[in-house]
Design a protein around this motif. Structure first.
Motif: not given
Ligand code: NAG
Ligand code: NAG
Ligand code: NAG
Ligand code: NAG
Ligand code: NAG
Length: 271
Positions: A186-188, A190-192, A194-196, A211-213
């Motif tokens: 889930p992208s939420g 992996a990334n905060s 602010n994109g970090s 998927g990222y990371p």
């Protein structure tokens, strides 16, 4: 105003009866009945071969006994890490309504993570790592809005990571590494905002996640190239084959015509 003397008699009898019941059952009058359902069900669910829970009796139970910490007379913290437990996690743990921390890590507990744990509205720490838990991560867990730590590493959990876990804004520890989870991260998580990166690859590795990371899905781009390759290859091959066939047919026809022409020229004298 006149008071019925019978009323006093029955009230006194009830009060006395209650006191007597508490003495007989050996439970302190201030222990919470929901907590007792929770703890008795928990004890019934696990197999305690080293008898860690044999001290679960007497007037101090539940608050001053093995693995249990109370706050304001309610069960607040359950710590049963490395007790050699097998068996399963009782869904009735949801009766411990004030539970803040549940640590059952490093046992051999099997079965699934009960979705009922989502009713523990005060839960801040959920540590079930290094067991034999299977099934999926229940999305109900995302209703525990105070969760700041979820550690489920080294189990047999499968399915996808629920998207809704990303809604847990207080989460500072998240580890689902070394399970059988699959699908996208889930992208939420992996990334905060602010994109970090929120949680790095070590939280997710040892699964079939993508998927990222972690790297993107390999099984999505490769077949497309493979299909294009196979399509182009077989197209060229059939083109070559039909060209060759036509060439051979022309050659054969030509030879036959030439042969017939020869016969004719032998029969018919030249002038
Ligand atoms: C959970 O608690 C209910 C109510 O006390 C009880 O009837 C039920 O048997 C318990 N279930 C388990 C699995 O312990
Ligand atoms: C737990 O034990 C401590 C000291 O041993 C005592 O002061 C405290 O009152 C006990 N708490 C309960 C709930 O029994
Ligand atoms: C979370 O709680 C809300 C209300 O408290 C409830 O309506 C909802 O079904 C719960 N969600 C899950 C996934 O359990
Ligand atoms: C997360 O952030 C990185 C770098 O900031 C970015 O490259 C990546 O596309 C983002 N991933 C997602 C799923 O939003
Ligand atoms: C990943 O995060 C954990 C804790 O959140 C940290 O201990 C670890 O060093 C990080 N690893 C990398 C490669 O950044």
């Amino acid at each position: 105003m006149r008071v019925d003397p019978g009323f006093h008699f029955w009230t006194l009898l009830l009060l006395f009866g209650n006191i007597l019941m508490e003495q007989v059952s050996g439970q302190s009058s201030n222990s919470n009945s929901d907590d007792l359902v929770c703890l008795q069900s928990f004890k019934a669910g696990v197999v305690d071969s080293s008898n860690s829970l044999s001290t679960w009796s007497g007037p101090d139970f539940p608050c001053n006994t093995t693995g249990i910490t109370c706050s304001s007379g309610r069960v607040y913290d359950l710590d049963f890490s490395k007790r050699g437990f097998t068996g399963s996690i009782s869904p009735n743990l949801s009766y411990c309504g004030n539970l803040n921390s549940l640590d059952l890590s490093s046992n051999q507990i099997s079965g699934n993570i009960p979705p009922e744990l989502g009713q523990l509205r005060n839960l801040a720490t959920l540590k079930l790592s290094e067991n034999d838990l299977d099934g999926s991560i229940p999305e109900e867990i995302s209703n525990c809005t105070f969760l700041n730590s979820i550690d489920l590493h080294n189990n047999q959990l499968s399915g996808q990571i629920p998207q809704s876990l990303a809604l847990l804004t207080r989460l500072v520890t998240f580890d689902v590494s070394n399970n059988q989870l699959s699908g996208p991260i889930p992208s939420g998580l992996a990334n905060s905002s602010n994109g970090s990166p929120r949680f790095n690859a070590s939280s997710f590795e040892g699964n079939n996640l993508y998927g990222y990371p972690l790297p993107p899905a390999k099984s999505h781009n490769l077949p497309v190239l493979a299909i294009v390759g196979i399509g182009l290859g077989s197209g060229l091959l059939s083109l070559c084959l039909s060209f060759t066939a036509v060439c051979i047919w022309l050659r054969v026809t030509e030879q036959r015509l030439a042969a017939e022409e020869g016969k004719i020229s032998q029969l018919v004298p030249e002038y």
